[in-house]
Each structure stands twice: as structure tokens, then as C-alpha cells.
Design an enzyme around this catalytic site. Sequence first.
Site, mmCIF file in Angstrom:
data_model
loop_
_atom_site.group_PDB
_atom_site.id
_atom_site.type_symbol
_atom_site.label_atom_id
_atom_site.label_comp_id
_atom_site.label_asym_id
_atom_site.label_seq_id
_atom_site.Cartn_x
_atom_site.Cartn_y
_atom_site.Cartn_z
ATOM 1 N N CYS A 21 39.156 31.634 36.697
ATOM 2 C CA CYS A 21 38.448 30.722 37.594
ATOM 3 C C CYS A 21 37.456 31.503 38.448
ATOM 4 O O CYS A 21 37.771 32.581 38.959
ATOM 5 C CB CYS A 21 39.425 29.960 38.486
ATOM 6 S SG CYS A 21 38.643 28.687 39.512
ATOM 7 N N CYS B 29 15.711 61.935 34.083
ATOM 8 C CA CYS B 29 15.335 61.204 32.868
ATOM 9 C C CYS B 29 16.023 59.844 32.859
ATOM 10 O O CYS B 29 17.126 59.682 33.399
ATOM 11 C CB CYS B 29 15.669 62.012 31.621
ATOM 12 S SG CYS B 29 17.412 62.087 31.197
ATOM 13 N N CYS C 193 67.704 17.561 33.708
ATOM 14 C CA CYS C 193 68.750 16.954 34.523
ATOM 15 C C CYS C 193 69.926 17.904 34.695
ATOM 16 O O CYS C 193 70.301 18.644 33.777
ATOM 17 C CB CYS C 193 69.222 15.660 33.860
ATOM 18 S SG CYS C 193 70.556 14.826 34.737
ATOM 19 N N CYS D 260 78.453 19.040 37.024
ATOM 20 C CA CYS D 260 77.183 19.426 37.651
ATOM 21 C C CYS D 260 76.844 20.864 37.273
ATOM 22 O O CYS D 260 77.671 21.764 37.415
ATOM 23 C CB CYS D 260 77.271 19.280 39.170
ATOM 24 S SG CYS D 260 75.811 19.909 40.051
ATOM 25 N N CYS E 117 22.331 58.234 45.070
ATOM 26 C CA CYS E 117 21.439 58.895 44.118
ATOM 27 C C CYS E 117 22.174 60.038 43.431
ATOM 28 O O CYS E 117 23.112 60.629 43.987
ATOM 29 C CB CYS E 117 20.207 59.400 44.875
ATOM 30 S SG CYS E 117 19.164 60.543 43.949
#
Length: 531
Positions: free
Chosen positions: A231, A160, A315, A328, A182
Amino acid sequence: MSDYSDAGSEYYDSDDASVVDGTNDSDFDDEPILQVKGKDKRREVEYKSLSMAQLQDLIDNDISQVASIVGLESPMVSILLRHFNWNNDRLIEKFLDSAQVVLRDAGEPELASGTADMRPPPAKRIRLDSPSAPAEFVCGVCCDDNPPAMFRLRCQHVFCEPCWQEYVASKVKDEGQCTFRCMHGDCRTIVDGCSIAKLVPPSVNERYRELVRQHYVGAHTHLRFCPHPGCTETVSCQAGTGSSLLWGVPTVKCGQGHVFCFGCGMDSDHRPVICTFTKLWLKNARDDAGTSQWIRANTRTCPKCENNIEKNGGCNRIHCRHCNFQFCWLCMKDWSAHGYNNELCNAWKEPEPKESETQAKQNLQKWLFYFDRFNNHEISAQLDEELCSRTEEKMVEWQETSKMSWIEVGFSVPYMQHKTDVCVPQSTFMRDAVDELTRCRRTLKWSYTMAYFLKAGNQKQIFEDIQADLEKAVEDLSQLLEEPVESGSVKSLRQRMVDKTVYVRARHETLLRDTADGLAEGRWEWSEPVN
């Protein structure tokens, strides 16, 4: 036994395990390849970006060419090509040798003996009042004896229509399959594309076509989808596979402008380090996530007053607000004596061996040294972007109350937006500087990964000297971003920032060129095996 061997795809899952493996030698390999323009053609990667429509055209063209040779309908040829893993030449060769064997192995129903036409009868919808409808019908799946309609596949198995629709939609949407059999238990016939289009709504049929495209790309090593979320572009690159990945980084850009590595699929440019070490580095970072290096990478205490310091700019020159000491961020040394002059902090120095320290501890110290700098550039790039946005807003506000033009400030000519006089900065010297900083910090970030895997020696020392030159130039440009913007200093700041941006770009190209030459010449010696 069949002549064919099973093969799978990372994009593809199927009920039918009989997919023929083989190298694809289709006509697509002869497509013209777009060469990317650049200053040095020796290291440029040749590639071509394909839109979704162009990729679909390639698939349809392959199907049409094979169909014209073997004399079958396009839906049947599509099934056979997937069975042969899109190896056109092998399919044609085997089909011309024995068409019956090829069709049988692909699951096609047996034809009556003596039948000249190789095409099986088409699938079709059957209504209960149709002359071709069975006299008595009970759906073998739901046992409904009075369905609104029936559907017969080309293998002549009838169920069906609602059961067919639910079955096909489940295979396509839920299981992500484009090749499935199938519904009859013993039948090996593959449901064709035309039957799927008849049974399911357009959205499900489009998903089926997407799965076919994924199977096609997965079967060709020179094709890769753009990894950027959302994308739909595909990139073709002949030089981005196999042993070529040991001698270069195949960085490409899709038609939508997304840059990624064709070799490993990373959605970023990870030059100068090769894909092998990129994967190993990220694996090590994932394995060590949550341990000491994450704490160290994101926290500092002032070396003078020992107060906690939070970095709020890109920085690395840090000013402690508690004691006014400048140091630093990376090596924690006094900035006035450090800078980037005599004592560089980008190079790892092997410590003097101590009996109390195990080899594992020394390895951890080396890892922390390089990971700290890797992570620092990633964070600094984000902070530079935030600082630029705040400064641009301040400059826009200041310009609106001053007498200087947009061009004098550094913005391009304003344009009309939404039919109102709105001045929009198209591009600025500050935006150009931040864009270049972002690219350089990305390269510097991965350059520390490369340095981690390089063997100590003259070549590594030369590499670290070039790396230090770029590091110093980047920090100088980053400091310019943090300078206060006043009405009398805009022109001077713009000129200094433009000059420094040009210089930084030149140093960036020098590092990329030297590392690419070293890879091509086999100059680099690694501390880990690359195979």
C-alpha cells in the site's frame, strides 16, 4: 559551532550527519482534516488519507513556498529542508538571519566574495570536445583518461560520468539514501535531485523520490505510512501521538480501505486495548513462543473419553465423535450445564493459594488462561471464513438445481461477467454474518489482552460482563453458520442469521463504546505501568 543539532529518522540513513532537529510547524499542519463519520463523534479520530501523488504535492508545495521566500532553486531548497528536518519556519528564520551560515552548514560550496547571486552554478554533463572540458583529464575514481563523458557537480568537482552513475545508483538503491555527498573526499556538497535525475535511469530516480517522501513522513509525527504490504497511502492524524495514546486507540483507515492503528503502526484494529499493552502482550507472546501455551492453544482431549479433538469450526461448542459428549472448547465443561448461562468462562478467577505453587506458576496459569482465549478467537475467525466459503459453494450449487431465485436464497441480483451469463453472489446474509464475526472476534481477541492487564475490581467485573454478552452472541451466530443448509430451511436460516447479526453488531458497539469511555474518563486501573 553550528546552531543546529543532529537528528535522524527511522526511514532515513545519510552520510551527512548535520540534520537540524526541531518541531515541524509547516503550512501542512493547517491542511483541512477529514472527519470520519460515525454515531458518536466524541470518540472519533480525525484523520486524512493521502495518496502518493497527494503526498508528493505536499512536499513540492513546501519546497515551493520556502523557495519563493529565500530566493533559491527548488533542488537546493529540498536539500536545506532535509538538513532542517523539514522545519520550514526554522529554516526561513535562520536563512534570513544569515544565509551564508545556513548554506555553509548544509555543505554548500563557498561563493566568491562580493557575489550577489546566492545560487551556485548548476551541475552539468561535459563532453571531451566541449570548450569547458579540462585540457587533460583523468578520472579521480577509475583513472580513465578517455571517458565517454564527464559530469561536473555544482561544487565544480569533475569525475567521469560512468563513475558518477555507479556511485549515485549505489547510494540510492543499495544504501537507501536520499542525502549523500560529492565523491570528492573533502567535499561536503550534497548531490541534488536534478543531478540525480540526469545521471540515473527513471527507476532509480523514482526510488530517490520515494526516499525523500519517506524522510518527509519520518520528520512529521502526524504522518504515517499505511503498514499494509504494497500500500502506498499515507495517513495524517493529529491526535495519534504522545499522551493521547493513553486515553484512546487511534484506529484509522487508509484510502485503500486498510484499517490500522496510527499510534503504534500495527496493521490491524487492536481496540479496546491501548498501544502500550498491545506491544507488551506481543512481546510476551514472542518470548514464550514454542512453550506450553502454544501446545495448549491448539490441542484438546475430550474430558470424557480422553480422545484427541481437532477443532474444525469457529464455534466453541465441541461434539466428540467418539463418545458424543458436548463440551466447551475453552473451559472443557459439559456444554449442557455450561452454555453461557450461569457459569461463564471468560473471566479469570484467582485460584486458592497453595504452598506448593510458586508465584511464577500462578502467573503462568493466568497468562495461559488469557492467551488461550486470545489465540482461540484468531483461529476461530479463520475457521468461520472457511466454513462460510464451503457453505456458499453448497448454496450456489443447490440454487442452480432448485426453483428458488437468487433473492430468495439470499444472494443479490446476478450480473454479467466476461460477457457470459454467470451468476455471481455480490453479497449474502452469510457473508455479512462472517464479516461481523471477524470484526467481533478481533475485538474479543484484544479484549482478553485488556482483561489481562486490568486490575481486579468492580470495573473489571463490569467489563467482563459486557465481554461475556458479546462472547455469547458471537458463539450463537457462529453456531448458525454450522447448521446444515436444506431447501426447506434456507428462508428460516436467513432470517435468523440476519437478526442475530444485527444483535451481535449492537453488542460489539456496546463493548467498544464502554471501553472507549473508560479510557477517556481514566476509569480503568492497570496492573502494569502505562508509561
